[in-house]
Design a protein around this motif. Sequence first.
Motif, PDB file in Angstrom:
ATOM      1  N   PRO A 116       0.804  -1.232   0.000  1.00 51.94           N
ATOM      2  CA  PRO A 116       0.000   0.000   0.000  1.00 51.94           C
ATOM      3  C   PRO A 116       0.832   1.275   0.000  1.00 51.94           C
ATOM      4  CG  PRO A 116      -0.027  -1.031   2.171  1.00 51.94           C
ATOM      5  CD  PRO A 116       0.670  -1.973   1.258  1.00 51.94           C
ATOM      6  N   HIS A 117       2.104   1.201   0.460  1.00 47.99           N
ATOM      7  CA  HIS A 117       2.942   2.393   0.539  1.00 47.99           C
ATOM      8  C   HIS A 117       4.234   2.189  -0.241  1.00 47.99           C
ATOM      9  CE1 HIS A 117       0.214   3.734   3.658  1.00 47.99           C
ATOM     10  NE2 HIS A 117       0.446   2.622   4.348  1.00 47.99           N
ATOM     11  N   LEU A 118       4.692   3.236  -0.944  1.00 47.17           N
ATOM     12  CA  LEU A 118       5.960   3.214  -1.679  1.00 47.17           C
ATOM     13  C   LEU A 118       6.057   1.989  -2.601  1.00 47.17           C
ATOM     14  CD1 LEU A 118       8.378   4.232   1.231  1.00 47.17           C
ATOM     15  CD2 LEU A 118       7.558   5.704  -0.613  1.00 47.17           C
ATOM     16  N   ALA A 119       4.966   1.707  -3.309  1.00 47.72           N
ATOM     17  CA  ALA A 119       4.910   0.501  -4.138  1.00 47.72           C
ATOM     18  C   ALA A 119       5.990   0.489  -5.213  1.00 47.72           C
ATOM     19  CB  ALA A 119       3.531   0.380  -4.786  1.00 47.72           C
ATOM     20  N   SER A 120       6.346   1.660  -5.762  1.00 47.51           N
ATOM     21  CA  SER A 120       7.333   1.706  -6.843  1.00 47.51           C
ATOM     22  C   SER A 120       8.701   1.203  -6.389  1.00 47.51           C
ATOM     23  CB  SER A 120       7.463   3.126  -7.395  1.00 47.51           C
ATOM     24  OG  SER A 120       7.919   4.016  -6.384  1.00 47.51           O
ATOM     25  N   GLU A 121       8.993   1.295  -5.079  1.00 55.14           N
ATOM     26  CA  GLU A 121      10.277   0.820  -4.550  1.00 55.14           C
ATOM     27  C   GLU A 121      10.382  -0.706  -4.602  1.00 55.14           C
ATOM     28  OE1 GLU A 121      12.949   2.694  -3.406  1.00 55.14           O
ATOM     29  OE2 GLU A 121      11.784   4.273  -4.369  1.00 55.14           O
ATOM     30  N   TYR A 122       9.258  -1.384  -4.712  1.00 57.91           N
ATOM     31  CA  TYR A 122       9.239  -2.847  -4.689  1.00 57.91           C
ATOM     32  C   TYR A 122       9.242  -3.458  -6.090  1.00 57.91           C
ATOM     33  CZ  TYR A 122       8.427  -2.717   0.334  1.00 57.91           C
ATOM     34  OH  TYR A 122       8.569  -2.512   1.691  1.00 57.91           O
ATOM     35  N   VAL A 123       9.226  -2.624  -7.135  1.00 55.84           N
ATOM     36  CA  VAL A 123       9.251  -3.140  -8.505  1.00 55.84           C
ATOM     37  C   VAL A 123      10.696  -3.450  -8.878  1.00 55.84           C
ATOM     38  CG1 VAL A 123       8.710  -2.690 -10.915  1.00 55.84           C
ATOM     39  CG2 VAL A 123       7.218  -1.794  -9.125  1.00 55.84           C
ATOM     40  N   ASN A 124      10.987  -4.716  -9.159  1.00 54.47           N
ATOM     41  CA  ASN A 124      12.369  -5.097  -9.481  1.00 54.47           C
ATOM     42  C   ASN A 124      12.656  -4.917 -10.967  1.00 54.47           C
ATOM     43  OD1 ASN A 124      11.404  -7.408 -10.872  1.00 54.47           O
ATOM     44  ND2 ASN A 124      11.437  -8.634  -9.014  1.00 54.47           N
ATOM     45  N   ARG A 125      13.873  -5.267 -11.379  1.00 59.73           N
ATOM     46  CA  ARG A 125      14.294  -5.032 -12.770  1.00 59.73           C
ATOM     47  C   ARG A 125      13.493  -5.858 -13.768  1.00 59.73           C
ATOM     48  NH1 ARG A 125      17.975  -8.397 -10.402  1.00 59.73           N
ATOM     49  NH2 ARG A 125      18.516 -10.317 -11.538  1.00 59.73           N
ATOM     50  N   LYS A 126      12.822  -6.932 -13.301  1.00 59.79           N
ATOM     51  CA  LYS A 126      12.004  -7.744 -14.199  1.00 59.79           C
ATOM     52  C   LYS A 126      10.568  -7.241 -14.288  1.00 59.79           C
ATOM     53  CE  LYS A 126      14.737 -11.959 -13.613  1.00 59.79           C
ATOM     54  NZ  LYS A 126      14.738 -13.385 -13.200  1.00 59.79           N
ATOM     55  N   GLY A 127      10.234  -6.221 -13.483  1.00 59.76           N
ATOM     56  CA  GLY A 127       8.952  -5.557 -13.632  1.00 59.76           C
ATOM     57  C   GLY A 127       7.840  -6.006 -12.718  1.00 59.76           C
ATOM     58  N   TYR A 128       8.117  -6.836 -11.700  1.00 61.85           N
ATOM     59  CA  TYR A 128       7.058  -7.222 -10.765  1.00 61.85           C
ATOM     60  C   TYR A 128       7.450  -6.853  -9.335  1.00 61.85           C
ATOM     61  CZ  TYR A 128       9.886 -11.518 -10.088  1.00 61.85           C
ATOM     62  OH  TYR A 128      10.887 -12.414  -9.826  1.00 61.85           O
ATOM     63  N   PHE A 129       6.461  -6.824  -8.440  1.00 55.48           N
ATOM     64  CA  PHE A 129       6.700  -6.459  -7.044  1.00 55.48           C
ATOM     65  C   PHE A 129       7.380  -7.620  -6.317  1.00 55.48           C
ATOM     66  CE2 PHE A 129       2.890  -4.082  -8.344  1.00 55.48           C
ATOM     67  CZ  PHE A 129       3.295  -2.779  -8.065  1.00 55.48           C
ATOM     68  N   SER A 130       8.404  -7.299  -5.541  1.00 57.36           N
ATOM     69  CA  SER A 130       9.115  -8.370  -4.829  1.00 57.36           C
ATOM     70  C   SER A 130       9.861  -7.820  -3.631  1.00 57.36           C
ATOM     71  CB  SER A 130      10.115  -9.072  -5.764  1.00 57.36           C
ATOM     72  OG  SER A 130      11.185  -8.204  -6.102  1.00 57.36           O
ATOM     73  N   VAL A 131      10.248  -8.738  -2.747  1.00 59.95           N
ATOM     74  CA  VAL A 131      11.240  -8.448  -1.710  1.00 59.95           C
ATOM     75  C   VAL A 131      12.434  -9.369  -1.972  1.00 59.95           C
ATOM     76  CG1 VAL A 131       9.557  -7.715   0.030  1.00 59.95           C
ATOM     77  CG2 VAL A 131      10.264 -10.115  -0.069  1.00 59.95           C
ATOM     78  N   VAL A 132      13.588  -8.978  -1.454  1.00 56.77           N
ATOM     79  CA  VAL A 132      14.821  -9.723  -1.738  1.00 56.77           C
ATOM     80  C   VAL A 132      15.192 -10.587  -0.538  1.00 56.77           C
ATOM     81  CG1 VAL A 132      17.272  -9.536  -2.330  1.00 56.77           C
ATOM     82  CG2 VAL A 132      15.629  -7.892  -3.264  1.00 56.77           C
ATOM     83  N   LEU A 133      15.555 -11.833  -0.840  1.00 59.90           N
ATOM     84  CA  LEU A 133      16.143 -12.728   0.160  1.00 59.90           C
ATOM     85  C   LEU A 133      17.625 -12.873  -0.163  1.00 59.90           C
ATOM     86  CD1 LEU A 133      16.296 -14.966   2.351  1.00 59.90           C
ATOM     87  CD2 LEU A 133      15.519 -16.583   0.582  1.00 59.90           C
ATOM     88  N   GLN A 134      18.489 -12.429   0.760  1.00 55.86           N
ATOM     89  CA  GLN A 134      19.930 -12.653   0.627  1.00 55.86           C
ATOM     90  C   GLN A 134      20.299 -13.860   1.464  1.00 55.86           C
ATOM     91  OE1 GLN A 134      23.096  -9.442   1.370  1.00 55.86           O
ATOM     92  NE2 GLN A 134      23.308 -10.755   3.177  1.00 55.86           N
ATOM     93  N   ALA A 135      21.090 -14.767   0.893  1.00 58.26           N
ATOM     94  CA  ALA A 135      21.436 -15.994   1.619  1.00 58.26           C
ATOM     95  C   ALA A 135      22.886 -16.381   1.368  1.00 58.26           C
ATOM     96  CB  ALA A 135      20.513 -17.132   1.208  1.00 58.26           C
ATOM     97  N   LEU A 136      23.503 -16.902   2.414  1.00 59.64           N
ATOM     98  CA  LEU A 136      24.814 -17.539   2.327  1.00 59.64           C
ATOM     99  C   LEU A 136      24.592 -19.033   2.520  1.00 59.64           C
ATOM    100  CD1 LEU A 136      27.977 -16.971   2.271  1.00 59.64           C
ATOM    101  CD2 LEU A 136      27.867 -17.185   4.764  1.00 59.64           C
ATOM    102  N   VAL A 137      25.164 -19.850   1.627  1.00 59.04           N
ATOM    103  CA  VAL A 137      24.947 -21.300   1.722  1.00 59.04           C
ATOM    104  C   VAL A 137      26.278 -22.032   1.813  1.00 59.04           C
ATOM    105  CG1 VAL A 137      22.835 -21.106   0.351  1.00 59.04           C
ATOM    106  CG2 VAL A 137      24.945 -21.806  -0.765  1.00 59.04           C
ATOM    107  N   ASP A 138      26.222 -23.256   2.355  1.00 57.36           N
ATOM    108  CA  ASP A 138      27.423 -24.085   2.422  1.00 57.36           C
ATOM    109  C   ASP A 138      27.524 -24.965   1.183  1.00 57.36           C
ATOM    110  OD1 ASP A 138      25.654 -26.185   2.756  1.00 57.36           O
ATOM    111  OD2 ASP A 138      26.079 -26.495   4.876  1.00 57.36           O
TER     112      ASP A 138
END
Length: 291
Positions: A116-138
């Motif tokens: 509902p707020h600042l929706a444009s900040e959630y549009v990624n380079r592929k053009g859809y709304f998202s949040v980012v998961l950063q992960a370190l794996v073994d």
Amino acid sequence: MRKATFMGLCAELAPTLRRRDTRLRAALPVEKRVAIAIWKLATPDSYRSVANQFGVGKSTVGMVLMQVCTAINRTLLRRTVTLGNVQDIVDGFAQMGFPNCGGAIDGTHIPILSPPHLASEYVNRKGYFSVVLQALVDHRGRFTDIYSGWPGKVHDARIFRNSALFRKLRAWTFFPDRKITVGDIEMPIVILGDPAYPLMPWLMKPYSGKLDRSKDRFNYRLSQCRMTVECAFSCLKGRWRCLYGKLDLGESSISAVISACCTLHNICEGKGETFSEEWTSKVQRLEAEFA
């Protein structure tokens, strides 16, 4: 997951999830609560569909989902998503071709509905709304550190610089002090990233530009080891397909669900649960819809 893994999970979560019966109604058993949450996380089904599956109200599914995810994060997250035996990890990556490596890092986009707020900040380079998961794996594709919740528009390097992992690595407190000598250079335990990440004494990324034979070989070995994080994301989304069904949750709840899925991923990998390649193809079909 197999029944033994499911029942073990219920036993771990029972002290947090168990409720008392009231005069008006009997409380849902712990096993049913966990089953409802697992089903919702493992499918892109709607709340109504899951409610019909288990014979409960639609609002009950939403409430139970967050109760179970919160219980998983409080009870299991810190001892499941953890570094573990560093020497095993270093040896594993060494067998894959890269010496003194403690993990591979990357970010992935988790689709969400328009906030509902600042929706444009959630549009990624592929053009859809998202949040980012950063992960370190073994080396086995298990998560050893996760960080989620940043809007999809934000660059991976900025998310990394604001994470607790970056601060620990910079302070040399994440890994033990185990250096090896390569040629005449002392090399600490490093992590591997793609070109989006900054080059650090403890973070290696591929060479760019014109490559000679030795640089090309370096990039090939780094890429071979960095594939573990790509495979981990593929398994995560294949097993927990709610992560590709546009999470219909409030902003404060999204990170809790993502963290719970990462914890469950590690539990399933640790218990040797089977992973079907059909799940990956289903995720790829879901992913194509966002293009």
